[in-house]
Every structure is written in structure tokens, then in C-alpha cells.
Design a protein around this motif. Structure first.
Motif, PDB file in Angstrom:
ATOM      1  N   GLU A  17      -2.613  -3.833  14.469  1.00 34.56           N
ATOM      2  CA  GLU A  17      -1.339  -4.343  13.953  1.00 34.56           C
ATOM      3  C   GLU A  17      -1.551  -5.431  12.905  1.00 34.56           C
ATOM      4  N   LYS A  18      -2.557  -6.281  13.098  1.00 27.31           N
ATOM      5  CA  LYS A  18      -2.825  -7.329  12.109  1.00 27.31           C
ATOM      6  C   LYS A  18      -3.475  -6.747  10.862  1.00 27.31           C
ATOM      7  N   LEU A  19      -4.258  -5.705  11.033  1.00 26.84           N
ATOM      8  CA  LEU A  19      -4.847  -5.040   9.868  1.00 26.84           C
ATOM      9  C   LEU A  19      -3.744  -4.411   9.016  1.00 26.84           C
ATOM     10  N   VAL A  20      -2.778  -3.773   9.651  1.00 28.00           N
ATOM     11  CA  VAL A  20      -1.672  -3.168   8.901  1.00 28.00           C
ATOM     12  C   VAL A  20      -0.843  -4.255   8.217  1.00 28.00           C
ATOM     13  N   GLU A  21      -0.593  -5.366   8.906  1.00 27.21           N
ATOM     14  CA  GLU A  21       0.128  -6.481   8.289  1.00 27.21           C
ATOM     15  C   GLU A  21      -0.635  -7.013   7.079  1.00 27.21           C
ATOM     16  N   ALA A  22      -1.943  -7.154   7.215  1.00 32.36           N
ATOM     17  CA  ALA A  22      -2.763  -7.644   6.103  1.00 32.36           C
ATOM     18  C   ALA A  22      -2.719  -6.662   4.936  1.00 32.36           C
ATOM     19  N   PHE A  23      -2.752  -5.364   5.253  1.00 30.51           N
ATOM     20  CA  PHE A  23      -2.674  -4.366   4.191  1.00 30.51           C
ATOM     21  C   PHE A  23      -1.320  -4.435   3.479  1.00 30.51           C
ATOM     22  N   ASP A  24      -0.257  -4.686   4.234  1.00 34.82           N
ATOM     23  CA  ASP A  24       1.066  -4.834   3.617  1.00 34.82           C
ATOM     24  C   ASP A  24       1.087  -6.014   2.647  1.00 34.82           C
ATOM     25  N   LEU A  25       0.354  -7.084   2.978  1.00 31.37           N
ATOM     26  CA  LEU A  25       0.286  -8.241   2.081  1.00 31.37           C
ATOM     27  C   LEU A  25      -0.491  -7.915   0.807  1.00 31.37           C
ATOM     28  N   LEU A  26      -1.495  -7.053   0.942  1.00 30.83           N
ATOM     29  CA  LEU A  26      -2.337  -6.705  -0.207  1.00 30.83           C
ATOM     30  C   LEU A  26      -1.755  -5.550  -1.031  1.00 30.83           C
ATOM     31  N   GLY A  27      -0.918  -4.737  -0.392  1.00 33.55           N
ATOM     32  CA  GLY A  27      -0.465  -3.494  -1.010  1.00 33.55           C
ATOM     33  C   GLY A  27       0.256  -3.661  -2.321  1.00 33.55           C
TER      34      GLY A  27
ATOM     35  N   LEU B 181      -2.336  -4.932  -5.095  1.00 38.43           N
ATOM     36  CA  LEU B 181      -3.447  -4.010  -5.333  1.00 38.43           C
ATOM     37  C   LEU B 181      -2.946  -2.577  -5.141  1.00 38.43           C
ATOM     38  N   PRO B 182      -2.241  -2.040  -6.129  1.00 37.51           N
ATOM     39  CA  PRO B 182      -1.596  -0.732  -5.973  1.00 37.51           C
ATOM     40  C   PRO B 182      -2.574   0.437  -5.848  1.00 37.51           C
ATOM     41  N   ASP B 183      -3.856   0.206  -6.152  1.00 36.60           N
ATOM     42  CA  ASP B 183      -4.847   1.276  -6.024  1.00 36.60           C
ATOM     43  C   ASP B 183      -5.536   1.263  -4.657  1.00 36.60           C
ATOM     44  N   LEU B 184      -5.183   0.319  -3.796  1.00 40.00           N
ATOM     45  CA  LEU B 184      -5.868   0.156  -2.515  1.00 40.00           C
ATOM     46  C   LEU B 184      -5.195   0.995  -1.436  1.00 40.00           C
ATOM     47  N   HIS B 185      -6.037   1.703  -0.624  1.00 42.93           N
ATOM     48  CA  HIS B 185      -5.565   2.489   0.502  1.00 42.93           C
ATOM     49  C   HIS B 185      -6.196   1.961   1.790  1.00 42.93           C
ATOM     50  N   LEU B 186      -5.666   2.388   2.927  1.00 45.72           N
ATOM     51  CA  LEU B 186      -6.211   2.047   4.237  1.00 45.72           C
ATOM     52  C   LEU B 186      -6.454   3.342   5.005  1.00 45.72           C
ATOM     53  N   VAL B 187      -7.681   3.513   5.510  1.00 43.27           N
ATOM     54  CA  VAL B 187      -8.063   4.719   6.251  1.00 43.27           C
ATOM     55  C   VAL B 187      -8.388   4.319   7.687  1.00 43.27           C
TER      56      VAL B 187
ATOM     57  N   LEU C  26       1.763   2.624  15.781  1.00 42.04           N
ATOM     58  CA  LEU C  26       2.128   3.832  15.037  1.00 42.04           C
ATOM     59  C   LEU C  26       3.501   3.678  14.396  1.00 42.04           C
ATOM     60  N   GLN C  27       4.439   3.038  15.095  1.00 44.00           N
ATOM     61  CA  GLN C  27       5.750   2.762  14.525  1.00 44.00           C
ATOM     62  C   GLN C  27       5.635   1.782  13.356  1.00 44.00           C
ATOM     63  N   GLN C  28       4.757   0.806  13.512  1.00 44.74           N
ATOM     64  CA  GLN C  28       4.537  -0.179  12.447  1.00 44.74           C
ATOM     65  C   GLN C  28       4.009   0.508  11.188  1.00 44.74           C
ATOM     66  N   ILE C  29       3.077   1.422  11.349  1.00 45.27           N
ATOM     67  CA  ILE C  29       2.523   2.152  10.211  1.00 45.27           C
ATOM     68  C   ILE C  29       3.613   2.973   9.526  1.00 45.27           C
ATOM     69  N   GLU C  30       4.434   3.630  10.333  1.00 41.82           N
ATOM     70  CA  GLU C  30       5.502   4.476   9.787  1.00 41.82           C
ATOM     71  C   GLU C  30       6.493   3.666   8.957  1.00 41.82           C
ATOM     72  N   HIS C  31       6.729   2.417   9.363  1.00 39.36           N
ATOM     73  CA  HIS C  31       7.712   1.590   8.666  1.00 39.36           C
ATOM     74  C   HIS C  31       7.094   0.686   7.600  1.00 39.36           C
ATOM     75  N   SER C  32       5.799   0.783   7.396  1.00 40.54           N
ATOM     76  CA  SER C  32       5.155  -0.016   6.351  1.00 40.54           C
ATOM     77  C   SER C  32       5.688   0.393   4.971  1.00 40.54           C
TER      78      SER C  32
ATOM     79  N   ARG D 197       0.089   5.112   1.715  1.00 42.51           N
ATOM     80  CA  ARG D 197      -1.318   4.780   1.427  1.00 42.51           C
ATOM     81  C   ARG D 197      -2.092   4.436   2.701  1.00 42.51           C
ATOM     82  N   ILE D 198      -1.491   4.656   3.847  1.00 42.21           N
ATOM     83  CA  ILE D 198      -2.188   4.464   5.124  1.00 42.21           C
ATOM     84  C   ILE D 198      -2.481   5.842   5.707  1.00 42.21           C
ATOM     85  N   HIS D 199      -3.739   6.158   5.917  1.00 41.62           N
ATOM     86  CA  HIS D 199      -4.171   7.499   6.305  1.00 41.62           C
ATOM     87  C   HIS D 199      -4.791   7.478   7.707  1.00 41.62           C
ATOM     88  N   GLN D 200      -4.210   8.228   8.616  1.00 44.79           N
ATOM     89  CA  GLN D 200      -4.770   8.397   9.955  1.00 44.79           C
ATOM     90  C   GLN D 200      -5.505   9.730   9.986  1.00 44.79           C
TER      91      GLN D 200
END
Length: 376
Positions: free
Chosen positions: A210-220, A223-229, A242-248, A253-256
Motif C-alpha cells: 500500500e505504501k509502495l502504491v502511494e509512493a508511485f502515485d506521488l511519482l506518477g 515521471l510520466p514514463d515510469l511504471h510499477l510492476v 487491490l482496491q487501492q491499485i484499481e483507484h490509483s 501504469r501499475i501491472h500485476q
């Protein structure tokens, strides 16, 4: 010695316990031609290469289903062991069968259910707290993979220190840069863009996704070319993440990607810009070393086992705050000198975690278990 190594429960789904055990088997096959090993497995096809070595015997078990494997294991294994008649049984993950009364070596990876109970079902917590605990107290020798796990056993379950040996996990030889093709590289860039962050491991509460997804939201946004795998699939207690990822705002750009082959994982590691390891609790932290072996820098939490295993070869940060995690990721992404420094330190650090070293230490535990059983 005739040594039985029980893989039945560990094989139910991929993960660090299974991967480190397979590395151990490779090490045993390499350094020990004196003893005979009986690998109890429900996936015999995955050990075809190992079966070519005279000392390695694959004992295939046919399961009707993986459902209820914890109970099946307790019922099936005593009869299997009566047929094999080993001098010692090694259970490298999970609990030993209650029906085995011979020399026993058990490897305990962590007691995470004590620290983060919400990641386990009531059924699983019962299994860990009773069957695993009983196995640990019955075993002649207990292997732990870190000082942290050793401390958990002595503090939570009053296991005597003299019964415990720390043997660090080893790396799989199948993870290598040598097998990565230019076609794989192009495919990864096409799918995940020119830069991506990588997390390896199941989505579950202690992994702190959850904190990684939050951090990615701050960077997203910046850094429009950055993705999270995210590899490894969803574990117990993953619904909220999973709900947090869906609502990001950057969910596209988040790939499961779930579980992947070793070949695919090698490429994912090698092509990642940063491997992020924000875990709250670990017994070891195998992805830290895997990232180093594939020459990718790591940003990690201050979690105790992670610090023990990775040392100063990673960037440490406060992963309880998305802002500090994002700042550390940004630093590694923007500083080529730091990137190279981390890669160089990681390549040097990871050299100590060989399958041969783990195997030699483990054979000593087999011998000690038999001696202890005789003395008792």
C-alpha cells in the motif's frame, strides 16, 4: 546417510521457501556424492535435471488436489517415509508429519503470523502455532535463515539456542543475466515503458504494497514514463491493496503480472530501474539478493532481516511514509553515480550467498541430528 527432503507443502505455490530449497538441492547435488537424497515431490517433472545425478532420487507423489494439502501431508507422509526408510528427514518449509519419530531437521523461515496476524487465516494461524511449533520442539536440529527468525523462536516459543543453526538462503542458479535476449528486452520496454519499478513477492499485508502504491502515485505525475510492476500474485488479506491499485490515478501504469518463470523474472529484474522492497516483516528477503545478482539497485525498508541480509548494499528509507519512500526512489532514478555504486556493492555482497555454502552447512545439521537422536 539416506536423507529425505520433503517438498510437498512448499510446492503448493511458488515463493521464497520453495526457491531457496531448490537452490539448496542444487548445492547438495554439487558438493555431496557420499549421501543419498530422496526428494519427496508432487511436481517430479521440475526435477528432471536433478534426477540425472546418481545421489538424487525423486520420489513422486500423486495428489488428487492441492486443496487441504496441510492435512493430506500429515496423513500421507508417514507411509511414504516407511517406504523410503531415511536416516534423517529434512522439512525445509512448514511442519513435519506428526507420525515421523526419527531424526528430524526442520527449517523455519519466519514467524510472520505473530507480527502480522491479519495476513493469515484462522486455519493457517492454527497450523503455524500448533503443528509447526510441535515440529520445532520435536526436531533434533532447527535451521533458521536469519538472526531475526532465531530470535523469534527463542522469544516466542522458548526454543533453546543450542538447537538452532543459522544458514542463510542461497540464490537460484537459474536467475541469470546470461539468458536475457534482446527480444525480451524490447518486449519489456514495449509493455512497461522505458523505466519501471519492480516489486517481487505476493501482495499481502506485511509486504507493505500500500505504501509502495502511494509512493508511485506521488511519482506518477512528475515521471510520466515510469511504471510499477508487481509479481507474485495476491495473497491472503490483499483486498484493500487491490482496491487501492484499481483507484490509483495511474492504475494503467501499475501491472500485476502474477507468478512468472525464472527466465521471465531474470529479465524483469535486469531491466528494472529500481527494485523496491518496503516490507514490514521478513524472515530473509530473497528478492534483495536476486536484484543484486541481476545488477539492479534496491530501495528497502529498515526491517531487521532485510538489514541483516542486504547490509549497506541498498538504499534504506522509512517505508512507513509514502513521501520518504518516493523521495528515495526518485534519488536512485535521478543519480547515475548512486545507481552504479549500488550495482557494484550488490555484485560484491551477493557472492557470499552460494548454494554450495548452504549445502555444506546443512549436511552438518543432518549429521548432528542423527548423533543427537542416538545420544537421546
Amino acid at each position: 546417510m539416506r536423507i529425505a527432503i520433503d517438498l510437498l507443502i512448499a510446492e503448493k505455490e511458488p515463493g521464497g521457501m520453495l526457491f531457496s530449497t531448490r537452490a539448496l538441492l542444487d548445492g547438495l547435488a554439487s558438493i555431496d556424492q557420499k549421501n543419498d537424497y530422496y526428494i519427496i515431490t508432487a511436481r517430479p517433472k521440475e526435477y528432471k535435471a536433478l534426477a540425472q545425478i546418481p545421489a538424487m532420487h525423486i520420489y513422486a507423489v500423486k495428489l488428487i488436489s492441492w486443496r487441504g494439502i496441510l492435512i493430506q501431508h500429515q496423513l500421507m507422509l508417514p507411509e511414504i517415509l516407511r517406504k523410503i526408510r531415511p536416516d534423517v528427514l529434512h522439512v525445509p518449509a512448514f511442519a513435519a508429519p506428526i507420525g515421523w519419530h526419527g531424526p528430524l531437521v526442520i527449517t523455519v523461515h519466519d514467524l510472520a503470523f505473530k507480527h502480522v496476524p491479519e495476513q493469515s487465516s484462522l486455519y493457517s494461524r492454527f497450523y503455524w502455532n500448533y503443528l509447526l511449533r510441535e515440529s520445532v520442539h520435536r526436531a533434533q536440529r532447527v535451521i533458521t535463515i536469519s538472526e531475526q527468525t532465531k530470535h523469534e523462536l527463542t522469544s516466542f516459543w522458548d526454543v533453546k539456542e543450542e538447537h538452532i543453526t543459522i544458514i542463510h538462503n542461497a540464490l537460484r542458479l537459474s536467475l541469470t543475466r546470461n539468458s536475457i535476449t534482446s527480444a525480451q528486452q524490447q518486449k519489456l520496454h514495449k509493455t512497461y515503458g522505458p523505466r519501471y519499478l519492480l516489486h517481487v513477492g505476493r501482495i499481502m499485508p506485511r509486504k507493505n504494497i500500500e505504501k509502495l502504491v502511494e509512493a508511485f502515485d506521488l511519482l506518477g505525475g512528475e515521471l510520466p514514463d515510469l511504471h510499477l510492476v508487481l509479481t507474485g500474485g495476491a495473497g491472503y488479506g490483499s483486498h484493500d491493496v487491490l482496491q487501492q491499485i484499481e483507484h490509483s490515478p495511474y492504475h494503467e501504469r501499475i501491472h500485476q503480472v502474477g507468478w512468472v518463470t525464472d527466465e521471465e523474472l531474470s529479465a524483469l529484474y535486469a531491466m528494472a530501474s529500481v527494485v523496491v522492497f518496503p516490507s514490514k516483516h521478513e524472515g530473509f528477503g530473497l528478492p534483495l539478493l536476486e536484484a543484486m545478482a541481476l545488477e539492479t539497485p534496491v530501495v528497502a525498508s529498515y526491517e531487521a532481516a532485510s538489514q541483516e541480509i542486504a547490509g549497506d548494499a541498498v538504499v534504506r528509507t522509512d517505508c512507513t511514509q509514502a513521501s520518504t519512500l518516493a523521495a528515495s526512489i526518485r534519488e536512485v532514478l535521478s543519480d547515475p553515480a548512486l545507481h552504479q555504486q549500488l550495482v557494484a556493492a550488490g555484485k560484491l555482497h551477493v557472492q557470499a550467498f552460494t548454494s554450495e555454502a548452504a549445502a555444506r552447512a546443512t549436511v552438518q545439521e543432518y549429521e548432528a541430528a542423527i548423533k543427537t537422536k542416538v545420544l537421546r
